[in-house]
Write a protein that holds these residues in place. Structure first.
Motif, PDB file in Angstrom:
ATOM      1  N   MET A  78       0.790  -1.186  -0.058  1.00  0.00           N
ATOM      2  CA  MET A  78       0.129  -0.176   0.066  1.00  0.00           C
ATOM      3  C   MET A  78       0.886   1.247   0.171  1.00  0.00           C
ATOM      4  O   MET A  78       0.271   2.460  -0.206  1.00  0.00           O
ATOM      5  CB  MET A  78      -1.064   0.091   1.248  1.00  0.00           C
ATOM      6  N   ILE A  79       2.314   1.154   0.286  1.00  0.00           N
ATOM      7  CA  ILE A  79       3.027   2.145   0.223  1.00  0.00           C
ATOM      8  C   ILE A  79       3.371   2.527  -1.318  1.00  0.00           C
ATOM      9  O   ILE A  79       4.146   1.508  -1.886  1.00  0.00           O
ATOM     10  CB  ILE A  79       4.345   2.278   1.223  1.00  0.00           C
ATOM     11  N   PRO A  80       3.258   3.573  -1.926  1.00  0.00           N
ATOM     12  CA  PRO A  80       3.654   3.495  -3.290  1.00  0.00           C
ATOM     13  C   PRO A  80       5.249   4.152  -3.401  1.00  0.00           C
ATOM     14  O   PRO A  80       5.613   5.111  -4.052  1.00  0.00           O
ATOM     15  CB  PRO A  80       3.076   4.720  -3.804  1.00  0.00           C
ATOM     16  N   ALA A  81       5.946   3.267  -3.059  1.00  0.00           N
ATOM     17  CA  ALA A  81       7.307   3.555  -2.964  1.00  0.00           C
ATOM     18  C   ALA A  81       7.884   4.006  -4.267  1.00  0.00           C
ATOM     19  O   ALA A  81       8.970   4.787  -4.578  1.00  0.00           O
ATOM     20  CB  ALA A  81       8.166   2.580  -2.214  1.00  0.00           C
ATOM     21  N   GLU A  82       7.583   3.158  -5.525  1.00  0.00           N
ATOM     22  CA  GLU A  82       8.262   3.362  -6.736  1.00  0.00           C
ATOM     23  C   GLU A  82       7.733   4.625  -7.361  1.00  0.00           C
ATOM     24  O   GLU A  82       8.839   5.506  -7.679  1.00  0.00           O
ATOM     25  CB  GLU A  82       7.681   2.206  -7.646  1.00  0.00           C
ATOM     26  N   ARG A  86      -1.133   1.118  -9.696  1.00  0.00           N
ATOM     27  CA  ARG A  86      -1.785   0.574  -8.713  1.00  0.00           C
ATOM     28  C   ARG A  86      -3.006  -0.299  -9.353  1.00  0.00           C
ATOM     29  O   ARG A  86      -3.429  -1.201  -9.078  1.00  0.00           O
ATOM     30  CB  ARG A  86      -2.105   1.323  -7.467  1.00  0.00           C
ATOM     31  N   THR A  87      -3.660   0.795 -10.359  1.00  0.00           N
ATOM     32  CA  THR A  87      -4.734  -0.189 -11.082  1.00  0.00           C
ATOM     33  C   THR A  87      -4.551  -1.150 -11.723  1.00  0.00           C
ATOM     34  O   THR A  87      -4.784  -2.289 -11.568  1.00  0.00           O
ATOM     35  CB  THR A  87      -5.394   0.993 -11.954  1.00  0.00           C
ATOM     36  N   PHE A  88      -3.615  -1.156 -12.562  1.00  0.00           N
ATOM     37  CA  PHE A  88      -2.620  -2.302 -13.140  1.00  0.00           C
ATOM     38  C   PHE A  88      -2.075  -3.300 -12.385  1.00  0.00           C
ATOM     39  O   PHE A  88      -2.059  -4.360 -12.616  1.00  0.00           O
ATOM     40  CB  PHE A  88      -1.630  -2.033 -14.329  1.00  0.00           C
ATOM     41  N   PHE A 118     -10.271  -0.204  -3.439  1.00  0.00           N
ATOM     42  CA  PHE A 118      -9.711   0.273  -2.271  1.00  0.00           C
ATOM     43  C   PHE A 118      -8.219   0.412  -2.039  1.00  0.00           C
ATOM     44  O   PHE A 118      -7.932   1.516  -1.638  1.00  0.00           O
ATOM     45  CB  PHE A 118     -10.342  -0.432  -1.297  1.00  0.00           C
ATOM     46  N   PRO A 119      -7.316  -0.469  -2.470  1.00  0.00           N
ATOM     47  CA  PRO A 119      -5.986  -0.391  -2.401  1.00  0.00           C
ATOM     48  C   PRO A 119      -5.551   0.751  -3.319  1.00  0.00           C
ATOM     49  O   PRO A 119      -4.621   1.331  -2.803  1.00  0.00           O
ATOM     50  CB  PRO A 119      -5.640  -1.939  -2.897  1.00  0.00           C
ATOM     51  N   VAL A 120      -5.925   0.817  -4.199  1.00  0.00           N
ATOM     52  CA  VAL A 120      -5.616   1.780  -5.213  1.00  0.00           C
ATOM     53  C   VAL A 120      -5.920   3.421  -4.573  1.00  0.00           C
ATOM     54  O   VAL A 120      -5.094   3.897  -4.509  1.00  0.00           O
ATOM     55  CB  VAL A 120      -6.516   1.937  -6.576  1.00  0.00           C
ATOM     56  N   PHE A 121      -7.246   3.325  -3.960  1.00  0.00           N
ATOM     57  CA  PHE A 121      -7.458   4.709  -3.341  1.00  0.00           C
ATOM     58  C   PHE A 121      -6.539   4.899  -2.108  1.00  0.00           C
ATOM     59  O   PHE A 121      -5.997   6.003  -1.784  1.00  0.00           O
ATOM     60  CB  PHE A 121      -8.979   4.556  -2.673  1.00  0.00           C
ATOM     61  N   VAL A 122      -6.155   3.685  -1.304  1.00  0.00           N
ATOM     62  CA  VAL A 122      -5.429   3.790  -0.043  1.00  0.00           C
ATOM     63  C   VAL A 122      -3.781   4.275  -0.380  1.00  0.00           C
ATOM     64  O   VAL A 122      -3.175   5.207  -0.092  1.00  0.00           O
ATOM     65  CB  VAL A 122      -5.337   2.667   0.482  1.00  0.00           C
ATOM     66  N   SER A 123      -3.512   3.862  -1.889  1.00  0.00           N
ATOM     67  CA  SER A 123      -2.291   4.144  -2.279  1.00  0.00           C
ATOM     68  C   SER A 123      -2.296   5.611  -2.572  1.00  0.00           C
ATOM     69  O   SER A 123      -1.162   6.313  -2.495  1.00  0.00           O
ATOM     70  CB  SER A 123      -1.845   3.173  -3.309  1.00  0.00           C
ATOM     71  N   ALA A 124      -3.147   6.293  -3.277  1.00  0.00           N
ATOM     72  CA  ALA A 124      -3.187   7.339  -3.585  1.00  0.00           C
ATOM     73  C   ALA A 124      -3.009   8.517  -2.406  1.00  0.00           C
ATOM     74  O   ALA A 124      -2.441   9.527  -2.530  1.00  0.00           O
ATOM     75  CB  ALA A 124      -4.707   7.749  -4.385  1.00  0.00           C
TER      76      ALA A 124
END
Length: 135
Positions: A36-40, A75-77, A91-97
């Motif tokens: 869930m952390i968008p590190a990339e 995150r969508t892909f 939900f995970p896409v939203f959380v990452s955003a």
């Protein structure tokens, strides 16, 4: 490898269940946290922000918006699993955003340029979001 960021429902371990290993619940928690952390994209943002001259507030805001879109796209892909007929997990896409925006606030970025950043608030937000959301 399909769906590298797909979040699996946590397994509940009870007495008498199979062979759960010590630390399985904690490993599941860490796995959800890391996904869930968008590190990339945070890395891409940080490198790109280094090229923007000081005082270019609009450029900083545009770069942050572009990176937010990248988080959503990646995150969508990354949560879709077409091989198993599963679409993206919203939900995970939203959380990452949201996590990206919180990290961006903590790093400063356009929030600092527009003088709306309060550093300790950003730090506390990162701690709380990173701790609570994987549950």
């Amino acid at each position: 490898m399909t769906a590298p960021f797909r979040i699996q429902k946590p397994l509940v371990f009870r007495a008498g269940d199979g062979n759960p290993q010590p630390g399985d619940e904690f490993r599941q928690y860490l796995g959800r946290l890391l996904k869930m952390i968008p590190a990339e994209v945070l890395g891409v943002y940080t490198i790109g922000a280094g090229f923007i001259p000081k005082g270019e507030r609009l450029s900083e805001a545009i770069w942050a918006a572009i990176c937010l879109v990248l988080v959503i796209v990646v995150r969508t892909f990354g949560t879709a699993d077409p091989e198993n007929g599963q679409g993206p997990q919203r939900f995970p896409v939203f959380v990452s955003a949201v996590a990206f925006v919180i990290w961006l606030y903590n790093l400063g970025g356009p929030f600092a340029s527009y003088h709306v950043q309060i550093p300790y608030i950003g730090s506390l937000a990162v701690l709380l979001w990173s701790f609570l959301i994987p549950y």
